[in-house]
Write a protein that holds these residues in place. Sequence first.
Motif, PDB file in Angstrom:
ATOM      1  N   GLU A 127      12.994  21.002 -81.427  1.00  0.00           N
ATOM      2  CA  GLU A 127      12.751  21.054 -79.984  1.00  0.00           C
ATOM      3  C   GLU A 127      14.047  21.152 -79.171  1.00  0.00           C
ATOM      4  O   GLU A 127      14.008  21.464 -77.985  1.00  0.00           O
TER       5      GLU A 127
ATOM      6  N   PRO B  49      21.581  21.809 -70.658  1.00  0.00           N
ATOM      7  CA  PRO B  49      21.112  22.169 -72.010  1.00  0.00           C
ATOM      8  C   PRO B  49      22.160  22.015 -73.098  1.00  0.00           C
ATOM      9  O   PRO B  49      21.821  21.697 -74.249  1.00  0.00           O
TER      10      PRO B  49
ATOM     11  N   ARG C  86      17.134  14.285 -74.551  1.00  0.00           N
ATOM     12  CA  ARG C  86      15.791  14.707 -74.136  1.00  0.00           C
ATOM     13  C   ARG C  86      15.632  14.622 -72.616  1.00  0.00           C
ATOM     14  O   ARG C  86      15.045  15.497 -71.996  1.00  0.00           O
ATOM     15  N   ARG C  87      16.189  13.567 -72.028  1.00  0.00           N
ATOM     16  CA  ARG C  87      16.079  13.402 -70.577  1.00  0.00           C
ATOM     17  C   ARG C  87      16.966  14.379 -69.816  1.00  0.00           C
ATOM     18  O   ARG C  87      16.648  14.748 -68.680  1.00  0.00           O
ATOM     19  N   SER C  88      18.060  14.811 -70.437  1.00  0.00           N
ATOM     20  CA  SER C  88      19.082  15.569 -69.712  1.00  0.00           C
ATOM     21  C   SER C  88      19.084  17.063 -69.986  1.00  0.00           C
ATOM     22  O   SER C  88      19.698  17.816 -69.228  1.00  0.00           O
ATOM     23  N   CYS C  89      18.429  17.500 -71.069  1.00  0.00           N
ATOM     24  CA  CYS C  89      18.622  18.885 -71.510  1.00  0.00           C
ATOM     25  C   CYS C  89      18.068  19.905 -70.512  1.00  0.00           C
ATOM     26  O   CYS C  89      18.497  21.063 -70.514  1.00  0.00           O
ATOM     27  N   GLY C  90      17.148  19.487 -69.654  1.00  0.00           N
ATOM     28  CA  GLY C  90      16.628  20.422 -68.665  1.00  0.00           C
ATOM     29  C   GLY C  90      17.673  20.862 -67.668  1.00  0.00           C
ATOM     30  O   GLY C  90      17.702  22.018 -67.248  1.00  0.00           O
ATOM     31  N   ILE C  91      18.561  19.943 -67.296  1.00  0.00           N
ATOM     32  CA  ILE C  91      19.606  20.279 -66.322  1.00  0.00           C
ATOM     33  C   ILE C  91      20.954  20.510 -66.992  1.00  0.00           C
ATOM     34  O   ILE C  91      21.849  21.108 -66.399  1.00  0.00           O
TER      35      ILE C  91
END
Length: 389
Positions: free
Chosen positions: A246, A147, A140-145
């Motif tokens: 999600e 995926p 959840r913390r990492s998926c933005g950078i």
Amino acid sequence: MFSWLARIALACWRPVSRYARMNKDYNNSNSDELEEDSFSLRDSLLWCRDLEKHSCGDFSFAVVQANEIIEDHSQVETGKDAIFVGVYDGHGGPDASRFISDHLFQNLITGLARANGTISEDILRNAFSATEDGFLALVRRSCGIKPLIAAIGSCCLVGVIWRGTLYVANLGDSRAVIGYLGRSNKIVAEQLTRDHNASIEEVRQELRSLHPDDSHIVVMKHGVWRIKGIIQVSRSIGDAYLKRPEFSLDPSFPRFHLSEPIRRPVLTAEPLLCTRVLQPSDKFLIFASDGLWEHLTNQQAVEIVSNSPRAGIARRLIKTALNEAARKREMRYDDLKKVDKGIRRFFHDDITVVVIFIDQESLSTKMPVLEQSVKGFADSIGPSNFNIL
């Protein structure tokens, strides 16, 4: 004739000058054994600890790398009256298996502390659950950078021996096998775990019963049964995109793209557990990732252990599997040893093997044993905090 894969591999040979950095790990081997099997001196992708002590016997530990970045992580933790074994076979990348190696044992120690040093199936189950929750929080913390971390997961096989009782918990298709003396003092293999793999009819039926409204829960793709046409294992740590909506990946990642959002988790992190009071006939345990079992049957493996010296036995099992992998590709074993990582994956998977010998006299007495933490494919051994008294 070599297959086309073999030709690719042969083109990627490296000179002899690159041979093994890990030959220092033969500190417990005898010279005859080294002369007979110089595998590690010829292959920089093999790591091993030939023979170490634990509270009720000896253990042998070996890992061979096939992927460009090793995805098998593993550990052995020895305590005053206990031993912990963990084999974590990652897929999609090393993130999940490395996370498990860093956190699952510590989660177990936390549970043991809360239970005043008493181990149980619930303590093991809770350690798995805490590790899954921790990794999903990391996703959840990492998926933005990053995926694709949502598509990284790992099988997870754990064994604990404490005061003469064996506890085993498993997700995925790594396997624990015990060798015991049967009738006429012949060694017999008993599989202690169940393979959570869609290639098994029982697993496919289980998935269909859990997802009666999904006609594509298991499909045959390129001659292999896969869950949603993507993955073979039905239980794992991680693989967030197959557990929570999600974390669904967008179509720019076609390999992991689902035709429709999942309505319920497709995979689970609920381990299957077994408990066994060790008997005088129980001689040793083999914990290994599926890369070993792809090439050896349970019975073949226990016979090799039973009929060979203890020192270097994990390495010997890997060598036997690699001999078979080479034979299947119409190669010589010596040629396979020269194939570099990455290309090596065309021939075999990363393979982890831990053999735990059970000495009955040690089970009934308190043998002084160094508390140590051994991590697979790591160059150093450190102290362990495995003290559950």
